[in-house]
Design a protein around this motif. Sequence first.
Motif, mmCIF file in Angstrom:
data_model
loop_
_atom_site.group_PDB
_atom_site.id
_atom_site.type_symbol
_atom_site.label_atom_id
_atom_site.label_comp_id
_atom_site.label_asym_id
_atom_site.label_seq_id
_atom_site.Cartn_x
_atom_site.Cartn_y
_atom_site.Cartn_z
ATOM 1 N N GLU A 200 0.741 -1.260 -0.009
ATOM 2 C CA GLU A 200 -0.004 0.020 -0.107
ATOM 3 C C GLU A 200 0.922 1.340 -0.080
ATOM 4 O O GLU A 200 0.585 2.209 -0.546
ATOM 5 C CB GLU A 200 -1.006 -0.078 1.371
ATOM 6 N N ARG A 201 1.902 1.037 0.627
ATOM 7 C CA ARG A 201 2.829 2.325 0.772
ATOM 8 C C ARG A 201 3.304 2.724 -0.668
ATOM 9 O O ARG A 201 3.314 3.908 -1.235
ATOM 10 C CB ARG A 201 3.992 2.141 1.495
ATOM 11 N N PHE A 202 3.688 1.690 -1.300
ATOM 12 C CA PHE A 202 4.217 1.754 -2.846
ATOM 13 C C PHE A 202 3.058 2.150 -3.756
ATOM 14 O O PHE A 202 3.325 3.186 -4.500
ATOM 15 C CB PHE A 202 4.958 0.518 -3.041
ATOM 16 N N LEU A 203 1.926 1.556 -3.707
ATOM 17 C CA LEU A 203 0.739 2.252 -4.354
ATOM 18 C C LEU A 203 0.496 3.514 -4.295
ATOM 19 O O LEU A 203 0.358 4.268 -5.293
ATOM 20 C CB LEU A 203 -0.336 1.138 -4.232
ATOM 21 N N ALA A 204 0.579 4.104 -3.133
ATOM 22 C CA ALA A 204 0.351 5.365 -2.994
ATOM 23 C C ALA A 204 1.529 6.284 -3.381
ATOM 24 O O ALA A 204 1.070 7.253 -3.904
ATOM 25 C CB ALA A 204 0.215 5.675 -1.362
ATOM 26 N N ALA A 205 2.617 5.625 -3.251
ATOM 27 C CA ALA A 205 3.650 6.469 -3.577
ATOM 28 C C ALA A 205 3.851 6.866 -5.201
ATOM 29 O O ALA A 205 4.146 7.903 -5.832
ATOM 30 C CB ALA A 205 5.148 5.943 -3.510
ATOM 31 N N THR A 206 3.118 5.840 -5.874
ATOM 32 C CA THR A 206 3.165 5.767 -7.289
ATOM 33 C C THR A 206 1.753 6.477 -7.949
ATOM 34 O O THR A 206 1.630 6.632 -9.285
ATOM 35 C CB THR A 206 3.263 4.337 -8.119
ATOM 36 N N GLY A 207 1.004 7.376 -6.836
ATOM 37 C CA GLY A 207 -0.405 7.670 -7.156
ATOM 38 C C GLY A 207 -1.414 6.764 -7.681
ATOM 39 O O GLY A 207 -2.039 7.123 -8.664
ATOM 40 N N ASN A 208 -1.275 5.740 -7.233
ATOM 41 C CA ASN A 208 -1.950 4.423 -7.288
ATOM 42 C C ASN A 208 -1.978 4.204 -8.924
ATOM 43 O O ASN A 208 -2.958 3.893 -9.379
ATOM 44 C CB ASN A 208 -3.612 4.755 -7.026
#
Length: 351
Positions: A200-208
């Motif tokens: 989830e941290r990575f997904l958020a950092a990529t702008g979903n």
Amino acid sequence: MKTIKGPGVFLAQFVDGKAPFNTLDGMCKWAADLGYKGIQIPTWESFLIDLDKAAESQDYCDELKGKINSYGLEITELSTHLQGQLVAVNPAYDLMFDSFAPDAVKNNPKARTEWAVETVKKAATASRRLGLNAHATFSGALLWHTWHPWPQRPAGLVEMGFEELAKRWMPILNHFDEEGVDVCYEIHPGEDLHDGDTFERFLAATGNHKRVNILYDPSHFVLQQLDYIEYIDHYHEFIKSFHVKDSEFNPTGKKGAFGGYNDWGDRAGRYRSLGDGQIDFKTIFSKLTQYGCDVWAVMEWECCIKSPEQGAREGAIFIQDHIIEATEKTFDDFAGSAVDKEMLRKILGIS
């Protein structure tokens, strides 16, 4: 609901200098004879696929696909686990991970990262040319060495780490989007994406980013003592690839999750051949089918006890026996009736 495809096999662990494991034809015949219907191809093995040619030539991809199809097999996904790992390497691991890189970029972390990014991009184009819509890889890791920190992590370190990881992957993800292929990160210890929170941290950092997805492998979650069944409930919409690998966790008064620096056979958490570990695959296959996960069930063999030959023989049967043919009927359809609004009003007491 969807019927899971399979059985498939990840070829990486079976590659060898001896026949039949040293040629594409040999490995295809071996897999088909065991009952596999798909192969996941490690792109770092040039005798299985020339990634440069595959990214450049549709004719080459058509010939490659035709050869594999001639054995009654399909390509499940291409894999860039090793190259994906090199997209993000903490300096503490430079020397060990240099072995995954070509000689031209060894001892040069910047050049190695650039090579890895371009190589994974080539896999996106090759996947599209081969008619594939999912790709298997690792995220790499900048933060892994801080997961159980002492001294404590400086404030802001995790946020900066995921920002940098996303920065490195965004050009790759955008290229995969142009090619119409999903990136399936194997959620794995040693990677910055190793559980639900880190995904989830990575997904958020990529702008979903819509191409950020999951290669689900429950064996790694057993070693972390994470609920691998509930994980499917949380993330089923992202599960686009599936490794069928077994494992077990047997802690003692001397060792637990950290493993005591022991070799795999002596660790509390260790990987096993299918059916020899503790994983509830019946529930996993039921959940993935119920949620309509459109995936191949691909065996990844890693066992510290059983031979790869026996593991492969048994694996195809194990997966086939667990695949559920998704129903298109409701079991009580025989007692149903057509919609009768007048009757419905009477049942509800509506005048």
